[in-house]
Design a protein around this motif. Structure first.
Motif, PDB file in Angstrom:
ATOM      1  N   LYS A  71       0.831  -1.205   0.000  1.00  0.00           N
ATOM      2  CA  LYS A  71       0.000   0.000   0.000  1.00  0.00           C
ATOM      3  C   LYS A  71       0.866   1.256   0.000  1.00  0.00           C
ATOM      4  CE  LYS A  71      -0.448   0.501   5.021  1.00  0.00           C
ATOM      5  NZ  LYS A  71      -1.396   0.648   6.163  1.00  0.00           N
ATOM      6  N   SER A 110      -9.373  -9.374 -11.915  1.00  0.00           N
ATOM      7  CA  SER A 110      -9.738  -8.601 -10.749  1.00  0.00           C
ATOM      8  C   SER A 110     -10.116  -9.518  -9.581  1.00  0.00           C
ATOM      9  CB  SER A 110     -10.873  -7.629 -11.108  1.00  0.00           C
ATOM     10  OG  SER A 110     -11.054  -6.679 -10.084  1.00  0.00           O
ATOM     11  N   ARG A 111     -11.329  -9.366  -9.053  1.00  0.00           N
ATOM     12  CA  ARG A 111     -11.725 -10.170  -7.894  1.00  0.00           C
ATOM     13  C   ARG A 111     -11.588 -11.667  -8.149  1.00  0.00           C
ATOM     14  NH1 ARG A 111     -17.707  -9.347  -6.388  1.00  0.00           N
ATOM     15  NH2 ARG A 111     -16.983  -7.233  -5.938  1.00  0.00           N
ATOM     16  N   SER A 114      -8.079 -12.806  -7.335  1.00  0.00           N
ATOM     17  CA  SER A 114      -7.869 -12.922  -5.895  1.00  0.00           C
ATOM     18  C   SER A 114      -8.590 -14.150  -5.339  1.00  0.00           C
ATOM     19  CB  SER A 114      -8.358 -11.661  -5.187  1.00  0.00           C
ATOM     20  OG  SER A 114      -7.613 -10.532  -5.610  1.00  0.00           O
ATOM     21  N   ASP A 136      -5.720  -7.586 -10.937  1.00  0.00           N
ATOM     22  CA  ASP A 136      -6.389  -7.643  -9.636  1.00  0.00           C
ATOM     23  C   ASP A 136      -6.011  -6.429  -8.782  1.00  0.00           C
ATOM     24  OD1 ASP A 136      -3.815  -8.543  -9.578  1.00  0.00           O
ATOM     25  OD2 ASP A 136      -4.165 -10.208  -8.219  1.00  0.00           O
ATOM     26  N   GLY A 137      -6.731  -6.249  -7.704  1.00  0.00           N
ATOM     27  CA  GLY A 137      -6.516  -5.098  -6.822  1.00  0.00           C
ATOM     28  C   GLY A 137      -7.755  -4.237  -6.723  1.00  0.00           C
ATOM     29  N   ASN A 138      -7.691  -3.275  -5.805  1.00  0.00           N
ATOM     30  CA  ASN A 138      -8.843  -2.387  -5.622  1.00  0.00           C
ATOM     31  C   ASN A 138      -8.945  -1.387  -6.778  1.00  0.00           C
ATOM     32  OD1 ASN A 138      -6.532  -0.996  -4.884  1.00  0.00           O
ATOM     33  ND2 ASN A 138      -7.630   0.346  -3.488  1.00  0.00           N
ATOM     34  N   VAL A 139     -10.036  -0.661  -6.840  1.00  0.00           N
ATOM     35  CA  VAL A 139     -10.261   0.306  -7.919  1.00  0.00           C
ATOM     36  C   VAL A 139     -10.452   1.698  -7.317  1.00  0.00           C
ATOM     37  CG1 VAL A 139     -11.750   0.975  -9.837  1.00  0.00           C
ATOM     38  CG2 VAL A 139     -11.338  -1.447  -9.365  1.00  0.00           C
ATOM     39  N   ILE A 140      -9.673   2.662  -7.829  1.00  0.00           N
ATOM     40  CA  ILE A 140      -9.774   4.048  -7.375  1.00  0.00           C
ATOM     41  C   ILE A 140     -10.099   4.935  -8.577  1.00  0.00           C
ATOM     42  CG2 ILE A 140      -8.501   5.996  -6.397  1.00  0.00           C
ATOM     43  CD1 ILE A 140      -6.886   4.000  -4.776  1.00  0.00           C
ATOM     44  N   TRP A 151      -9.507   4.930 -14.041  1.00  0.00           N
ATOM     45  CA  TRP A 151      -9.462   4.118 -12.837  1.00  0.00           C
ATOM     46  C   TRP A 151      -8.082   3.503 -12.696  1.00  0.00           C
ATOM     47  CZ3 TRP A 151     -13.341   4.428 -16.313  1.00  0.00           C
ATOM     48  CH2 TRP A 151     -14.596   4.851 -15.831  1.00  0.00           C
ATOM     49  N   THR A 153      -5.459   1.047  -9.865  1.00  0.00           N
ATOM     50  CA  THR A 153      -5.388   0.172  -8.698  1.00  0.00           C
ATOM     51  C   THR A 153      -4.481   0.817  -7.661  1.00  0.00           C
ATOM     52  OG1 THR A 153      -5.759  -1.837  -9.969  1.00  0.00           O
ATOM     53  CG2 THR A 153      -4.659  -2.089  -7.870  1.00  0.00           C
TER      54      THR A 153
END
Length: 201
Positions: A71, A110-111, A114, A136-140, A151, A153
């Motif tokens: 992070k 993505s999900r 994971s 994969d990973g979160n989306v901002i 967008w 990650t």
């Protein structure tokens, strides 16, 4: 699969689950229905619900590390720090005893990627198919001054041992290439290979 069918048995001894259709309410019944099979084929060539803890509890007796996150340090731009590897699942002495066979391809992203990593935490897991998208990973959301949006990650996604997955994808244990003949005949070569592996278990 028949229309509306979420899981089934193949030749009586092998389970097949279309994970993209499975809900949290479905999971206990599915695992109970397939509990005595020698293997369950988990098809992740789709986009699943967020069932990481639930599925991990079904396949592992103890919580297992599956994903390690990197992070950004918001107090120091440009620096990234490791988070502790995430453990998924709860203690379960009655976990599934058969082989965990995971199907992947380029549509696994993505999900779903994971989710595959969580399934791979099972000691007897094997992954079959083609390399995943590596997304994969979160989306901002990132908004530009001209009102356009893109967008990104915000987290790095790794295996607990430090192997990278973003831009690399999940690499199968057994690779199954897509051929023109498969397309002509409408064959699912990945599923066929998974059934072959499951029968040898």
């Amino acid at each position: 699969m028949k229309k509306g069918e979420k899981w089934k048995r193949i030749d009586g001894t092998i389970g097949y689950a279309n994970i993209g259709e499975i809900t949290a309410e479905d999971l206990p019944k599915m695992m109970n229905d397939l509990a005595d099979t020698k293997a369950i084929i988990f098809d992740l060539r789709n986009y699943p619900e967020f069932l990481f803890d639930e599925i991990a509890t079904c396949i592992n007796q103890e919580p297992q590390e599956a994903i390690k996150f990197l992070k950004p340090d918001l107090t120091y731009p440009g620096r990234f720090v490791w988070m502790e590897p995430t453990r998924y699942g709860k203690k379960n002495p009655s976990t599934y005893k058969g082989r965990v066979v995971i199907l992947i391809n380029e549509e696994t992203q993505s999900r779903a990627e994971s989710f595959v990593m969580v399934l791979q935490s099972a000691k007897n897991a094997i992954t079959i198919g083609r390399q995943t998208s590596g997304a994969d990973g979160n989306v901002i959301d990132y908004n530009f001054f001209d009102q356009n949006t893109t967008w990104i990650t915000g987290l790095g996604i790794f295996y607990p041992d430090g192997r990278e997955t973003q831009r690399v994808g999940i690499v199968p244990d057994i690779k199954v290439e897509l051929t023109r003949e498969d397309i002509r005949q409408g064959r699912d070569a990945i599923l066929e290979k998974a059934i072959e592996v499951a029968k040898k278990n």
